[in-house]
Design an enzyme around this catalytic site. Structure first.
Site, mmCIF file in Angstrom:
data_model
loop_
_atom_site.group_PDB
_atom_site.id
_atom_site.type_symbol
_atom_site.label_atom_id
_atom_site.label_comp_id
_atom_site.label_asym_id
_atom_site.label_seq_id
_atom_site.Cartn_x
_atom_site.Cartn_y
_atom_site.Cartn_z
ATOM 1 C CG HIS A 51 5.770 -3.228 -61.017
ATOM 2 N ND1 HIS A 51 5.674 -4.363 -61.801
ATOM 3 C CD2 HIS A 51 4.588 -3.152 -60.343
ATOM 4 C CE1 HIS A 51 4.502 -4.927 -61.621
ATOM 5 N NE2 HIS A 51 3.815 -4.223 -60.732
ATOM 6 C CG HIS A 57 -1.892 -1.246 -58.252
ATOM 7 N ND1 HIS A 57 -2.244 -0.845 -59.524
ATOM 8 C CD2 HIS A 57 -1.641 -2.587 -58.342
ATOM 9 C CE1 HIS A 57 -2.217 -1.893 -60.331
ATOM 10 N NE2 HIS A 57 -1.860 -2.958 -59.638
HETATM 11 N N1 LIG Z 1 -1.607 -3.268 -65.069
HETATM 12 C C1 LIG Z 1 -2.834 -3.781 -64.880
HETATM 13 C C2 LIG Z 1 -3.869 -3.458 -65.721
HETATM 14 C C3 LIG Z 1 -5.135 -3.958 -65.519
HETATM 15 C C4 LIG Z 1 -5.357 -4.773 -64.438
HETATM 16 C C5 LIG Z 1 -4.357 -5.122 -63.602
HETATM 17 C C6 LIG Z 1 -3.091 -4.623 -63.784
HETATM 18 C C7 LIG Z 1 -1.988 -4.961 -62.871
HETATM 19 O O1 LIG Z 1 -0.926 -4.471 -63.031
HETATM 20 C C8 LIG Z 1 -2.232 -5.874 -61.734
HETATM 21 C C9 LIG Z 1 -1.013 -6.516 -61.178
HETATM 22 N N2 LIG Z 1 -1.359 -7.277 -60.025
HETATM 23 C C10 LIG Z 1 0.037 -5.563 -60.752
HETATM 24 O O2 LIG Z 1 -0.113 -4.997 -59.687
HETATM 25 O O3 LIG Z 1 1.046 -5.375 -61.427
HETATM 26 ZN ZN LIG Z 2 0.233 -6.168 -58.026
HETATM 27 ZN ZN LIG Z 3 1.914 -4.083 -60.019
#
Ligand SMILES: Nc1ccccc1C(=O)C[C@H](N)C(=O)O
Ligand SMILES: [Zn+2]
Ligand SMILES: [Zn+2]
Length: 206
Positions: A51, A57
């Site tokens: 992804h 985000h």
């Molecule tokens: N889904 C999460 C739920 C809780 C905390 C972080 C994530 C993430 O996805 C972070 C990752 N660095 C990301 O961008 O995919």
């Molecule tokens: Zn990420």
């Molecule tokens: Zn991500």
């Protein structure tokens, strides 16, 4: 034309970020019920499988998925193998032959068993964003679920990449890919309010 698929399969039981929405697919309206077609229902975190992250985000004022510049996600990419590192810094990238190449995909091989969510991964140092911007790189891709350590709350690498105009592609599968120059295609879906998008990421030899 040879297509190398670098996407992870989206399937029930695949690992997800701890606490996040798992992947599910079901036929919610069957051919028997509708009289004509099977209609599927999909539930998943946006950060599932291969992804891209939209800046929203990790930044409340950041761009949403639909507003991303699609040219970032198509074009020349260099695949480098940096297996065995705890973290990747500017000094690991300085000698790469990436002049004129706008995307960099890093094979860390640090997600050993793809059937379970990793406990630790190779991550990027905060000095990588500035270096990549100097080199004219617009996208970085990694073969792990994050560019930061999995327990990071500051997300130093996400923020430094974003501050330098470098877009993020996560959890590609580079197991079967050799170092070299390719064309990457990894387009996000047109999700208006999204904080990212699953992508079908492919490489073509050039
Ligand atoms: N889904 C999460 C739920 C809780 C905390 C972080 C994530 C993430 O996805 C972070 C990752 N660095 C990301 O961008 O995919
Ligand atoms: Zn990420
Ligand atoms: Zn991500």
């Amino acid at each position: 034309m040879t297509i190398i698929d670098i996407s992870r399969k989206l399937e029930i039981g695949m690992p997800s970020w701890p606490g996040d929405t798992p992947f599910s697919y079901e036929v919610s309206w069957s051919k028997e019920e509708s009289g004509s077609v099977n209609v599927g229902k999909l539930t998943m975190s946006i950060h599932m499988g291969t992804h891209i992250d939209a800046p929203f985000h990790f930044d409340n004022d950041g761009k949403r998925t639909y507003d991303l510049d699609l040219s970032v996600y198509i074009g020349t990419a260099y695949v480098v193998d940096l297996t065995g590192k705890e973290k990747i810094s500017r000094s690991d990238l300085e000698s790469l032959p990436i002049d004129g190449i706008e995307r960099l995909l890093i094979k860390t091989n640090s997600w050993k068993d793809s059937t379970v969510f990793p406990e630790t991964i190779t991550y990027l140092d905060a000095d990588v964003g500035e270096f990549l911007a100097e080199k004219g790189i617009v996208l970085i891709g990694v073969d792990v679920p994050s560019v930061d350590p999995l327990d990071s709350k500051e997300l130093a690498a996400h923020h430094s990449l974003h501050a330098n105009g470098v877009h993020i592609l996560e959890a590609v599968n580079l197991e079967h890919v050799d170092e070299g120059v390719y064309e990457l295609i990894a387009l996000p879906l047109a999700i208006v309010e999204g904080d990212g998008s699953p992508v079908r990421a492919i490489l073509r030899s050039i």
